[in-house]
Design a protein around this motif. Structure first.
Motif, mmCIF file in Angstrom:
data_model
loop_
_atom_site.group_PDB
_atom_site.id
_atom_site.type_symbol
_atom_site.label_atom_id
_atom_site.label_comp_id
_atom_site.label_asym_id
_atom_site.label_seq_id
_atom_site.Cartn_x
_atom_site.Cartn_y
_atom_site.Cartn_z
ATOM 1 N N ASP A 3 -29.385 37.194 3.071
ATOM 2 C CA ASP A 3 -30.661 37.470 3.723
ATOM 3 C C ASP A 3 -30.881 38.976 3.864
ATOM 4 O O ASP A 3 -31.739 39.429 4.586
ATOM 5 C CB ASP A 3 -30.750 36.778 5.083
ATOM 6 C CG ASP A 3 -29.683 37.256 6.059
ATOM 7 O OD1 ASP A 3 -28.780 38.005 5.659
ATOM 8 O OD2 ASP A 3 -29.752 36.861 7.241
ATOM 9 N N LYS A 4 -30.118 39.753 3.130
ATOM 10 C CA LYS A 4 -30.143 41.216 3.230
ATOM 11 C C LYS A 4 -30.731 41.853 1.965
ATOM 12 O O LYS A 4 -30.010 42.267 1.067
ATOM 13 C CB LYS A 4 -28.728 41.755 3.444
ATOM 14 C CG LYS A 4 -27.959 41.093 4.569
ATOM 15 C CD LYS A 4 -28.273 41.747 5.883
ATOM 16 C CE LYS A 4 -27.367 41.263 6.975
ATOM 17 N NZ LYS A 4 -27.953 40.317 7.874
ATOM 18 N N ASN A 5 -32.058 41.967 1.899
ATOM 19 C CA ASN A 5 -32.709 42.540 0.728
ATOM 20 C C ASN A 5 -32.245 43.964 0.432
ATOM 21 O O ASN A 5 -31.842 44.277 -0.682
ATOM 22 C CB ASN A 5 -34.230 42.559 0.889
ATOM 23 C CG ASN A 5 -34.867 41.203 0.765
ATOM 24 O OD1 ASN A 5 -34.233 40.228 0.384
ATOM 25 N ND2 ASN A 5 -36.134 41.130 1.109
ATOM 26 N N LEU A 6 -32.348 44.846 1.422
ATOM 27 C CA LEU A 6 -32.041 46.252 1.209
ATOM 28 C C LEU A 6 -30.587 46.460 0.803
ATOM 29 O O LEU A 6 -30.304 47.203 -0.146
ATOM 30 C CB LEU A 6 -32.374 47.064 2.468
ATOM 31 C CG LEU A 6 -32.222 48.575 2.342
ATOM 32 C CD1 LEU A 6 -33.093 49.124 1.216
ATOM 33 C CD2 LEU A 6 -32.587 49.248 3.665
ATOM 34 N N ASP A 7 -29.662 45.817 1.476
ATOM 35 C CA ASP A 7 -28.246 45.944 1.133
ATOM 36 C C ASP A 7 -27.975 45.470 -0.292
ATOM 37 O O ASP A 7 -27.189 46.066 -1.014
ATOM 38 C CB ASP A 7 -27.369 45.149 2.109
ATOM 39 C CG ASP A 7 -27.372 45.720 3.511
ATOM 40 O OD1 ASP A 7 -27.791 46.891 3.681
ATOM 41 O OD2 ASP A 7 -26.970 45.001 4.430
ATOM 42 N N THR A 8 -28.636 44.410 -0.687
ATOM 43 C CA THR A 8 -28.438 43.852 -2.022
ATOM 44 C C THR A 8 -28.957 44.804 -3.090
ATOM 45 O O THR A 8 -28.291 45.047 -4.093
ATOM 46 C CB THR A 8 -29.135 42.487 -2.142
ATOM 47 O OG1 THR A 8 -28.618 41.636 -1.117
ATOM 48 C CG2 THR A 8 -28.904 41.867 -3.497
#
Length: 67
Positions: free
Chosen positions: A55-60
Motif C-alpha cells: 500500500d506504499k506507492n512512493l516507497d515502491t
C-alpha cells in the motif's frame, strides 16, 4: 525472463488487466511485478500467485527507481 521490475500503481480494471497480461506473457517473473492499492486485502489472490503487493506507492517507486 526480464530482471526488471514493474509496478502498477492503483489497482482497478486496467491495472488488473495489465498484471494478468504480464503474468501470462512470461516476460516478467511474477516476483518482479508489484501491485499497489490502499486496501491490499483485495490483492491477496495475486500475492498467492507470486506477485508483490503493498500500500506504499512512493516507497515502491523509489525502490524501483534505484534498480
Amino acid at each position: 525472463m526480464n530482471a526488471s521490475s514493474i509496478c502498477i500503481l492503483g489497482w482497478g480494471t486496467i491495472g488488473s488487466a495489465i498484471a494478468r497480461g504480464l503474468k501470462l506473457s512470461g516476460q516478467f517473473d511474477t516476483s518482479h511485478i508489484i501491485l499497489t492499492r490502499r486496501k491490499v486485502q483485495s490483492l491477496t489472490e495475486f500475492q498467492t500467485a507470486g506477485l508483490q503487493i503493498t500500500d506504499k506507492n512512493l516507497d515502491t517507486v523509489k525502490k524501483i527507481k534505484k534498480k
